[in-house]
Design a protein around this motif. Structure first.
Motif, mmCIF file in Angstrom:
data_model
loop_
_atom_site.group_PDB
_atom_site.id
_atom_site.type_symbol
_atom_site.label_atom_id
_atom_site.label_comp_id
_atom_site.label_asym_id
_atom_site.label_seq_id
_atom_site.Cartn_x
_atom_site.Cartn_y
_atom_site.Cartn_z
ATOM 1 N N LEU A 56 33.432 -90.090 27.298
ATOM 2 C CA LEU A 56 33.100 -91.509 27.106
ATOM 3 C C LEU A 56 32.619 -91.821 25.698
ATOM 4 C CD1 LEU A 56 31.141 -92.257 30.418
ATOM 5 C CD2 LEU A 56 33.382 -93.144 29.787
ATOM 6 N N GLN A 57 32.428 -90.812 24.875
ATOM 7 C CA GLN A 57 31.820 -91.016 23.561
ATOM 8 C C GLN A 57 32.557 -92.062 22.737
ATOM 9 O OE1 GLN A 57 30.086 -87.578 21.427
ATOM 10 N NE2 GLN A 57 31.480 -88.112 19.750
ATOM 11 N N GLY A 58 33.883 -91.997 22.681
ATOM 12 C CA GLY A 58 34.649 -92.970 21.894
ATOM 13 C C GLY A 58 34.503 -94.379 22.427
ATOM 14 N N GLU A 59 34.534 -94.544 23.736
ATOM 15 C CA GLU A 59 34.370 -95.866 24.338
ATOM 16 C C GLU A 59 32.975 -96.419 24.084
ATOM 17 O OE1 GLU A 59 34.812 -99.396 26.513
ATOM 18 O OE2 GLU A 59 36.314 -98.032 25.682
ATOM 19 N N LEU A 60 31.955 -95.578 24.197
ATOM 20 C CA LEU A 60 30.589 -96.029 23.941
ATOM 21 C C LEU A 60 30.406 -96.417 22.475
ATOM 22 C CD1 LEU A 60 28.558 -93.454 26.066
ATOM 23 C CD2 LEU A 60 29.264 -95.768 26.699
ATOM 24 N N ASN A 61 31.024 -95.672 21.557
ATOM 25 C CA ASN A 61 30.981 -96.047 20.138
ATOM 26 C C ASN A 61 31.605 -97.417 19.916
ATOM 27 O OD1 ASN A 61 29.777 -94.224 18.120
ATOM 28 N ND2 ASN A 61 31.046 -92.676 19.098
ATOM 29 N N SER A 62 32.712 -97.672 20.603
ATOM 30 C CA SER A 62 33.377 -98.967 20.472
ATOM 31 C C SER A 62 32.476 -100.094 20.946
ATOM 32 C CB SER A 62 34.687 -98.954 21.275
ATOM 33 O OG SER A 62 35.323 -100.208 21.236
ATOM 34 N N SER A 64 28.231 -104.700 18.853
ATOM 35 C CA SER A 64 26.957 -105.237 19.335
ATOM 36 C C SER A 64 25.926 -105.298 18.213
ATOM 37 C CB SER A 64 26.417 -104.352 20.458
ATOM 38 O OG SER A 64 25.883 -103.150 19.924
ATOM 39 N N ASP A 65 24.739 -105.792 18.548
ATOM 40 C CA ASP A 65 23.638 -105.824 17.586
ATOM 41 C C ASP A 65 23.082 -104.437 17.290
ATOM 42 O OD1 ASP A 65 23.867 -108.561 17.454
ATOM 43 O OD2 ASP A 65 22.289 -108.947 18.929
ATOM 44 N N PHE A 66 23.543 -103.418 18.007
ATOM 45 C CA PHE A 66 23.077 -102.048 17.786
ATOM 46 C C PHE A 66 23.986 -101.277 16.836
ATOM 47 C CE2 PHE A 66 20.911 -103.177 21.678
ATOM 48 C CZ PHE A 66 19.681 -102.551 21.572
ATOM 49 N N ARG A 67 24.915 -101.973 16.179
ATOM 50 C CA ARG A 67 25.890 -101.257 15.343
ATOM 51 C C ARG A 67 25.248 -100.557 14.140
ATOM 52 N NH1 ARG A 67 26.903 -106.618 15.336
ATOM 53 N NH2 ARG A 67 26.492 -107.800 13.439
ATOM 54 N N ASN A 68 24.041 -100.946 13.743
ATOM 55 C CA ASN A 68 23.345 -100.248 12.652
ATOM 56 C C ASN A 68 22.081 -99.552 13.148
ATOM 57 O OD1 ASN A 68 25.141 -101.101 10.546
ATOM 58 N ND2 ASN A 68 24.218 -103.148 10.703
ATOM 59 N N HIS A 69 21.999 -99.366 14.444
ATOM 60 C CA HIS A 69 20.789 -98.841 15.067
ATOM 61 C C HIS A 69 20.709 -97.317 14.947
ATOM 62 C CE1 HIS A 69 17.427 -98.796 17.913
ATOM 63 N NE2 HIS A 69 18.044 -97.848 18.602
ATOM 64 N N THR A 70 19.489 -96.802 14.823
ATOM 65 C CA THR A 70 19.223 -95.370 14.867
ATOM 66 C C THR A 70 18.202 -95.116 15.966
ATOM 67 O OG1 THR A 70 19.720 -95.030 12.531
ATOM 68 C CG2 THR A 70 18.349 -93.379 13.608
ATOM 69 N N GLY A 71 18.520 -94.170 16.842
ATOM 70 C CA GLY A 71 17.611 -93.874 17.943
ATOM 71 C C GLY A 71 18.283 -92.946 18.937
ATOM 72 N N SER A 72 17.664 -92.785 20.103
ATOM 73 C CA SER A 72 18.220 -91.891 21.116
ATOM 74 C C SER A 72 17.717 -92.309 22.489
ATOM 75 C CB SER A 72 17.848 -90.434 20.834
ATOM 76 O OG SER A 72 16.440 -90.286 20.755
ATOM 77 N N VAL A 116 22.109 -84.760 38.809
ATOM 78 C CA VAL A 116 23.225 -83.846 38.516
ATOM 79 C C VAL A 116 23.304 -83.459 37.039
ATOM 80 C CG1 VAL A 116 24.589 -84.683 40.453
ATOM 81 C CG2 VAL A 116 24.915 -85.719 38.189
ATOM 82 N N GLY A 117 22.404 -83.973 36.206
ATOM 83 C CA GLY A 117 22.456 -83.599 34.796
ATOM 84 C C GLY A 117 21.511 -84.398 33.935
ATOM 85 N N SER A 118 21.383 -83.969 32.695
ATOM 86 C CA SER A 118 20.570 -84.669 31.700
ATOM 87 C C SER A 118 21.389 -84.786 30.421
ATOM 88 C CB SER A 118 19.267 -83.917 31.436
ATOM 89 O OG SER A 118 18.498 -84.569 30.440
ATOM 90 N N THR A 119 21.643 -86.017 29.995
ATOM 91 C CA THR A 119 22.502 -86.277 28.853
ATOM 92 C C THR A 119 21.759 -87.160 27.865
ATOM 93 O OG1 THR A 119 24.420 -86.257 30.337
ATOM 94 C CG2 THR A 119 24.750 -87.168 28.130
ATOM 95 N N THR A 120 21.767 -86.761 26.606
ATOM 96 C CA THR A 120 21.116 -87.563 25.565
ATOM 97 C C THR A 120 22.164 -88.170 24.651
ATOM 98 O OG1 THR A 120 19.113 -86.228 25.611
ATOM 99 C CG2 THR A 120 19.499 -87.521 23.628
ATOM 100 N N LEU A 121 22.045 -89.476 24.432
ATOM 101 C CA LEU A 121 22.912 -90.199 23.507
ATOM 102 C C LEU A 121 22.111 -90.458 22.235
ATOM 103 C CD1 LEU A 121 24.400 -92.836 26.009
ATOM 104 C CD2 LEU A 121 25.244 -90.532 25.478
ATOM 105 N N VAL A 122 22.573 -89.908 21.119
ATOM 106 C CA VAL A 122 21.890 -90.061 19.832
ATOM 107 C C VAL A 122 22.687 -91.033 18.975
ATOM 108 C CG1 VAL A 122 21.109 -88.896 17.748
ATOM 109 C CG2 VAL A 122 20.915 -87.741 19.964
ATOM 110 N N LEU A 123 22.036 -92.096 18.526
ATOM 111 C CA LEU A 123 22.670 -93.105 17.672
ATOM 112 C C LEU A 123 22.189 -92.916 16.237
ATOM 113 C CD1 LEU A 123 22.425 -94.448 20.646
ATOM 114 C CD2 LEU A 123 22.870 -96.588 19.434
ATOM 115 N N ASP A 124 23.124 -92.812 15.323
ATOM 116 C CA ASP A 124 22.820 -92.718 13.902
ATOM 117 C C ASP A 124 23.566 -93.844 13.202
ATOM 118 O OD1 ASP A 124 22.202 -92.079 11.325
ATOM 119 O OD2 ASP A 124 23.317 -90.191 11.282
ATOM 120 N N LYS A 125 22.865 -94.934 12.957
ATOM 121 C CA LYS A 125 23.458 -96.140 12.381
ATOM 122 C C LYS A 125 24.677 -96.594 13.195
ATOM 123 C CE LYS A 125 21.791 -95.213 7.704
ATOM 124 N NZ LYS A 125 22.146 -94.998 6.271
ATOM 125 N N GLY A 126 24.482 -96.561 14.512
ATOM 126 C CA GLY A 126 25.514 -97.051 15.418
ATOM 127 C C GLY A 126 26.493 -96.002 15.884
#
Length: 385
Positions: A265-271, A276-284, A291-301
């Motif tokens: 899903l990484q490519g779709e989530l990037n799209s 969105s307003d998070f396109r320059n966002h940095t965070g996680s 069933v699992g633990s998944t971290t999404l890390v944003l580096d300037k979107g």
């Protein structure tokens, strides 16, 4: 008691055997399903049954639980079942698929003739299959939860129970098609339609009206998502649209391999982030389920997916609720009201962008009926363990 599996193409019959008799069985069918533009591996549960003399003994529960582990081991991302209410939720499945229907009187639909271009309607022929396949996949290229039809597996439609017609332009090119039921005597029921261009819609609707008048029925019922272009086209006429939601019934889904799923899903989530307003966002944000633990890390979107990585924000929830978010069935605002969901302060706007509300849909002609296997397959096929 022992559990055995028989593989036949992309169908897998799993059965619990009592001596030389199959007591309970499940069929899994391999599909690829879209979540936005992402392609994920889906295991469809097509048939679940227990012989009467073996019921109420826990055999099906044991088989279902073993099948969940089987799908995880075999690399499925998600699993889907079209089901009776109040059974499959016990094994982690959650409702994700609304039922939506457009209804239009035949007399009103007949008015589409005046908007119809000089396109020809004719019966489907076997040689048309590839054209219909291309229209279908193009038409549903980003329709969340639609099935990706593959040429080597898609054998067409069961013509003995369905009427199939195509619309051709002046050059003989197929520009639209529809699949309807032959059996209904009370209305014309359309299970699927697709078109290359929207100017074919009047021809489609006029053809539905012609079939209804020939059968002497009053209404046309079309199963399709509410935001479908054909539904919007019908707004100019006297039509009704109904949407139904089942609790623990109808279409249900569960996540099987969470981290593998989010890698796809990484490519779709990037799209989604880039628009969105998070396109320059940095965070996680960490998404933790049973069933699992998944971290999404944003580096300037830009999003990267990591298993079990620490994060600034978190969303802890059962995988069923996360599956509902992925399908756009529920919003994060709604899910946060559930007692078994925890989230860090301020995470809601980001989750809302990552998992927007949408009109997920599986066309009725893709609903797993044609590939079922039966217990007799154990005695005609090779047992694989």
């Amino acid at each position: 008691m022992q559990i055995k599996t028989v593989d036949k193409g992309r169908s897998h019959l799993r059965g619990m055997l009592s001596g030389d008799e199959v007591a309970s069985w499940i069929t899994i069918i391999d599909y690829h399903m879209r979540i936005g533009s992402a392609n994920v591996k889906m295991g469809a549960i097509a048939d679940v049954n227990t012989r009467p003399q073996y019921r109420m003994k826990g055999h099906m529960r044991t088989l279902m639980e073993d099948t969940m582990q089987y799908m995880k081991d075999k690399g499925y991302d998600v699993s889907v079942v079209m089901a009776i209410p109040n059974f499959y939720y016990r094994f982690g499945y959650a409702s994700f698929l609304p039922n939506s229907t457009l209804t239009i009187p035949a007399g009103i639909a007949e008015k589409a003739n005046k908007d119809r271009k000089n396109y020809r309607t004719r019966k489907f022929q076997k040689r048309d299959s590839e054209s219909l396949l291309k229209i279908y996949n193009r038409h549903n290229s980003e329709r969340t939860c639609s099935i990706i039809r593959e040429k080597e597996y898609f054998s067409g439609y069961p013509q003995q129970s369905q009427d199939i017609f195509v619309i051709e332009n002046n050059n003989g090119r197929i520009i639209a098609y529809a699949v309807s039921s032959k059996e209904s005597r009370e209305k014309v029921t359309v299970w699927e339609l697709g078109a290359r261009t929207e100017d074919a819609f009047p021809a489609l609707l006029a053809t539905f009206a012609k079939i209804a008048i020939k059968r002497r029925v009053g209404n046309i019922e079309v199963f399709l998502p509410p935001n479908h272009p054909f539904a919007r086209f019908c707004h100019r006429y006297d039509c009704r649209f109904s949407i139904g939601y089942q609790k623990n019934g109808g279409g249900l889904m569960q996540i099987i391999n969470q981290n593998r799923l989010f890698e796809k899903l990484q490519g779709e989530l990037n799209s989604r982030i880039s628009q969105s307003d998070f396109r320059n966002h940095t965070g996680s944000v960490r998404l933790k389920t049973n069933v699992g633990s998944t971290t999404l890390v944003l580096d300037k979107g830009d999003i990267r997916v990591y298993p079990k990585k620490r994060a600034r924000q978190f969303l802890d929830l059962p995988q069923g609720q996360l599956a509902q978010l992925l399908a756009g069935y529920r919003t994060i605002k709604d899910v946060l009201n559930d007692a078994n969901v925890r989230a860090s302060r301020g995470v809601e706007p980001l989750i809302d962008v990552l998992f927007p509300k949408c009109n997920a849909y599986i066309w009725d002609c893709s609903r797993f009926e044609e590939l079922r296997m039966w217990p007799e397959e154990f005695y005609r096929g090779e047992q694989t363990g």
